[in-house]
Design an enzyme around this catalytic site. Sequence first.
Site, PDB file in Angstrom:
ATOM      1  N   ARG A 152      -7.937 -24.420  13.679  1.00 55.69           N
ATOM      2  CA  ARG A 152      -9.076 -24.566  12.760  1.00 55.69           C
ATOM      3  C   ARG A 152      -9.228 -26.010  12.281  1.00 55.69           C
ATOM      4  O   ARG A 152     -10.350 -26.490  12.110  1.00 55.69           O
ATOM      5  CB  ARG A 152      -8.928 -23.585  11.595  1.00 55.69           C
ATOM      6  CG  ARG A 152      -9.343 -22.167  12.007  1.00 55.69           C
ATOM      7  CD  ARG A 152      -8.940 -21.130  11.004  1.00 55.69           C
ATOM      8  NE  ARG A 152      -9.608 -19.851  11.215  1.00 55.69           N
ATOM      9  CZ  ARG A 152      -9.264 -18.732  10.589  1.00 55.69           C
ATOM     10  NH1 ARG A 152      -8.251 -18.718   9.742  1.00 55.69           N
ATOM     11  NH2 ARG A 152      -9.921 -17.601  10.828  1.00 55.69           N
ATOM     12  N   LYS A 184     -14.483 -17.538  18.287  1.00 54.65           N
ATOM     13  CA  LYS A 184     -15.769 -17.211  17.661  1.00 54.65           C
ATOM     14  C   LYS A 184     -16.920 -18.033  18.280  1.00 54.65           C
ATOM     15  O   LYS A 184     -16.678 -19.017  18.992  1.00 54.65           O
ATOM     16  CB  LYS A 184     -15.664 -17.454  16.150  1.00 54.65           C
ATOM     17  CG  LYS A 184     -14.680 -16.498  15.433  1.00 54.65           C
ATOM     18  CD  LYS A 184     -14.705 -16.753  13.929  1.00 54.65           C
ATOM     19  CE  LYS A 184     -13.801 -15.797  13.169  1.00 54.65           C
ATOM     20  NZ  LYS A 184     -13.870 -16.033  11.700  1.00 54.65           N
ATOM     21  N   GLU A 204      -7.323  -3.425  15.970  1.00 52.53           N
ATOM     22  CA  GLU A 204      -8.283  -4.401  16.508  1.00 52.53           C
ATOM     23  C   GLU A 204      -8.215  -4.477  18.031  1.00 52.53           C
ATOM     24  O   GLU A 204      -9.243  -4.659  18.690  1.00 52.53           O
ATOM     25  CB  GLU A 204      -8.032  -5.774  15.880  1.00 52.53           C
ATOM     26  CG  GLU A 204      -8.356  -5.790  14.385  1.00 52.53           C
ATOM     27  CD  GLU A 204      -8.138  -7.140  13.721  1.00 52.53           C
ATOM     28  OE1 GLU A 204      -8.455  -7.254  12.536  1.00 52.53           O
ATOM     29  OE2 GLU A 204      -7.650  -8.079  14.385  1.00 52.53           O
ATOM     30  N   TYR A 259     -15.638  -5.920  11.108  1.00 52.32           N
ATOM     31  CA  TYR A 259     -15.335  -6.554   9.823  1.00 52.32           C
ATOM     32  C   TYR A 259     -15.544  -5.605   8.646  1.00 52.32           C
ATOM     33  O   TYR A 259     -15.737  -6.060   7.506  1.00 52.32           O
ATOM     34  CB  TYR A 259     -16.170  -7.821   9.651  1.00 52.32           C
ATOM     35  CG  TYR A 259     -15.569  -9.037  10.344  1.00 52.32           C
ATOM     36  CD1 TYR A 259     -14.330  -9.537   9.944  1.00 52.32           C
ATOM     37  CD2 TYR A 259     -16.237  -9.694  11.374  1.00 52.32           C
ATOM     38  CE1 TYR A 259     -13.771 -10.645  10.554  1.00 52.32           C
ATOM     39  CE2 TYR A 259     -15.682 -10.816  11.987  1.00 52.32           C
ATOM     40  CZ  TYR A 259     -14.449 -11.284  11.576  1.00 52.32           C
ATOM     41  OH  TYR A 259     -13.895 -12.391  12.163  1.00 52.32           O
ATOM     42  N   ARG A 262      -1.287 -16.606  13.718  1.00 50.82           N
ATOM     43  CA  ARG A 262      -1.821 -17.036  12.415  1.00 50.82           C
ATOM     44  C   ARG A 262      -1.407 -18.486  12.125  1.00 50.82           C
ATOM     45  O   ARG A 262      -2.193 -19.265  11.596  1.00 50.82           O
ATOM     46  CB  ARG A 262      -1.331 -16.118  11.290  1.00 50.82           C
ATOM     47  CG  ARG A 262      -1.837 -14.675  11.341  1.00 50.82           C
ATOM     48  CD  ARG A 262      -3.310 -14.510  11.115  1.00 50.82           C
ATOM     49  NE  ARG A 262      -3.811 -15.108   9.904  1.00 50.82           N
ATOM     50  CZ  ARG A 262      -5.033 -14.854   9.390  1.00 50.82           C
ATOM     51  NH1 ARG A 262      -5.860 -13.998   9.995  1.00 50.82           N
ATOM     52  NH2 ARG A 262      -5.442 -15.449   8.308  1.00 50.82           N
ATOM     53  N   PHE A 299     -19.727 -12.642   1.335  1.00 48.21           N
ATOM     54  CA  PHE A 299     -20.025 -13.347   2.586  1.00 48.21           C
ATOM     55  C   PHE A 299     -20.224 -12.419   3.790  1.00 48.21           C
ATOM     56  O   PHE A 299     -20.444 -12.877   4.907  1.00 48.21           O
ATOM     57  CB  PHE A 299     -18.920 -14.370   2.893  1.00 48.21           C
ATOM     58  CG  PHE A 299     -17.526 -13.776   2.982  1.00 48.21           C
ATOM     59  CD1 PHE A 299     -17.093 -13.114   4.124  1.00 48.21           C
ATOM     60  CD2 PHE A 299     -16.647 -13.887   1.911  1.00 48.21           C
ATOM     61  CE1 PHE A 299     -15.815 -12.581   4.212  1.00 48.21           C
ATOM     62  CE2 PHE A 299     -15.363 -13.342   1.983  1.00 48.21           C
ATOM     63  CZ  PHE A 299     -14.950 -12.681   3.147  1.00 48.21           C
ATOM     64  N   ASN A 348     -15.350 -20.853  11.659  1.00 50.99           N
ATOM     65  CA  ASN A 348     -13.969 -21.359  11.682  1.00 50.99           C
ATOM     66  C   ASN A 348     -13.211 -21.061  12.978  1.00 50.99           C
ATOM     67  O   ASN A 348     -12.002 -20.900  12.986  1.00 50.99           O
ATOM     68  CB  ASN A 348     -13.205 -20.879  10.431  1.00 50.99           C
ATOM     69  CG  ASN A 348     -13.104 -19.371  10.350  1.00 50.99           C
ATOM     70  OD1 ASN A 348     -13.575 -18.675  11.237  1.00 50.99           O
ATOM     71  ND2 ASN A 348     -12.480 -18.876   9.305  1.00 50.99           N
ATOM     72  N   THR A 392      -7.861 -20.215   6.630  1.00 42.48           N
ATOM     73  CA  THR A 392      -9.236 -19.720   6.812  1.00 42.48           C
ATOM     74  C   THR A 392     -10.254 -20.846   6.635  1.00 42.48           C
ATOM     75  O   THR A 392     -11.209 -20.952   7.412  1.00 42.48           O
ATOM     76  CB  THR A 392      -9.520 -18.600   5.783  1.00 42.48           C
ATOM     77  OG1 THR A 392      -8.495 -17.607   5.898  1.00 42.48           O
ATOM     78  CG2 THR A 392     -10.881 -17.969   6.028  1.00 42.48           C
ATOM     79  N   HIS A 434     -10.550 -15.879  15.162  1.00 40.60           N
ATOM     80  CA  HIS A 434     -10.062 -14.749  14.371  1.00 40.60           C
ATOM     81  C   HIS A 434      -8.674 -14.386  14.887  1.00 40.60           C
ATOM     82  O   HIS A 434      -8.410 -14.495  16.089  1.00 40.60           O
ATOM     83  CB  HIS A 434     -10.974 -13.528  14.532  1.00 40.60           C
ATOM     84  CG  HIS A 434     -10.350 -12.259  14.017  1.00 40.60           C
ATOM     85  ND1 HIS A 434     -10.424 -11.893  12.694  1.00 40.60           N
ATOM     86  CD2 HIS A 434      -9.576 -11.326  14.639  1.00 40.60           C
ATOM     87  CE1 HIS A 434      -9.733 -10.766  12.527  1.00 40.60           C
ATOM     88  NE2 HIS A 434      -9.216 -10.404  13.686  1.00 40.60           N
TER      89      HIS A 434
HETATM   90  P1  ADP Z   1      -9.082 -14.921   8.216  1.00 44.45           P
HETATM   91  O1  ADP Z   1     -10.109 -15.018   9.332  1.00 44.45           O
HETATM   92  O2  ADP Z   1      -8.348 -16.223   8.023  1.00 44.45           O
HETATM   93  O3  ADP Z   1      -8.159 -13.742   8.374  1.00 44.45           O
HETATM   94  P2  ADP Z   1     -10.438 -13.375   6.143  1.00 44.45           P
HETATM   95  O4  ADP Z   1      -9.928 -12.160   6.840  1.00 44.45           O
HETATM   96  O5  ADP Z   1     -10.163 -13.513   4.684  1.00 44.45           O
HETATM   97  O6  ADP Z   1      -9.896 -14.719   6.850  1.00 44.45           O
HETATM   98  O7  ADP Z   1     -11.998 -13.485   6.320  1.00 44.45           O
HETATM   99  C1  ADP Z   1     -12.619 -13.145   7.548  1.00 44.45           C
HETATM  100  C2  ADP Z   1     -13.646 -14.202   7.887  1.00 44.45           C
HETATM  101  O8  ADP Z   1     -14.683 -14.175   6.910  1.00 44.45           O
HETATM  102  C3  ADP Z   1     -13.119 -15.645   7.852  1.00 44.45           C
HETATM  103  O9  ADP Z   1     -12.496 -16.032   9.052  1.00 44.45           O
HETATM  104  C4  ADP Z   1     -14.379 -16.419   7.595  1.00 44.45           C
HETATM  105  O10 ADP Z   1     -15.125 -16.609   8.804  1.00 44.45           O
HETATM  106  C5  ADP Z   1     -15.155 -15.492   6.682  1.00 44.45           C
HETATM  107  N1  ADP Z   1     -14.895 -15.856   5.281  1.00 44.45           N
HETATM  108  C6  ADP Z   1     -13.804 -15.605   4.539  1.00 44.45           C
HETATM  109  N2  ADP Z   1     -13.899 -16.069   3.297  1.00 44.45           N
HETATM  110  C7  ADP Z   1     -15.118 -16.650   3.228  1.00 44.45           C
HETATM  111  C8  ADP Z   1     -15.836 -17.333   2.192  1.00 44.45           C
HETATM  112  N3  ADP Z   1     -15.320 -17.515   0.977  1.00 44.45           N
HETATM  113  N4  ADP Z   1     -17.075 -17.792   2.495  1.00 44.45           N
HETATM  114  C9  ADP Z   1     -17.612 -17.612   3.720  1.00 44.45           C
HETATM  115  N5  ADP Z   1     -16.970 -16.984   4.754  1.00 44.45           N
HETATM  116  C10 ADP Z   1     -15.752 -16.514   4.502  1.00 44.45           C
HETATM  117 MG    MG Z   2      -8.563 -11.701   8.308  1.00 40.52          MG
END
Ligand code: ADP
Ligand code: MG
Length: 137
Positions: A102, A9, A126, A49, A85, A57, A112, A91, A115
């Site tokens: 991370r 990212k 994807e 997304y 993962r 968010f 973070n 996350t 992805h």
């Molecule tokens: P991951 O990337 O671990 O698969 P998710 O798919 O749940 O997590 O979420 C996608 C992305 O959205 C996260 O990587 C993060 O950048 C953002 N995100 C998720 N939850 C939050 C939150 N509570 N507040 C802000 N950003 C969030």
């Molecule tokens: Mg995800």
Amino acid sequence: MEQTLSIIKPDAVKKNVIGKIIDRFESAGLRIVAIKKIHLSECEAKAFYNVHKDRPFFNDLVKFMVSGSVVAMVLEGENAVMKNRDLMGATNPKEAKPGTIRADFAESIDANAVHGSDSLENAKIEIEFFFSKREIC
Ligand code: ADP
Ligand code: MG
């Protein structure tokens, strides 16, 4: 053998740690079978997304993903989806296990570092979003 999509990212690209993150994948036995550095448009980030479109968010996430360039990769290997993962960590970097990407390279839940596809089914979708067949070798 599985394939999964990884994105480095904008925060990690700005920190100049592309190579360090790629090293985590290669050291864990995953192979990079496709790679490109791109700057997503707002439209592309929203489409990628889309599953999160109703989350509070979503707008901040899209804004962040278009704030700089990203590196998209297809990682290949045994159990690649779950392996990626595990390497990524939770996350929220504050909850990520020590030694995960991370935990080591990310500052916050919004920024973070990486992805990773969360299932084999989503990995297929994807990968197709970022790469044509002839770009994967
Ligand atoms: P991951 O990337 O671990 O698969 P998710 O798919 O749940 O997590 O979420 C996608 C992305 O959205 C996260 O990587 C993060 O950048 C953002 N995100 C998720 N939850 C939050 C939150 N509570 N507040 C802000 N950003 C969030
Ligand atoms: Mg995800």
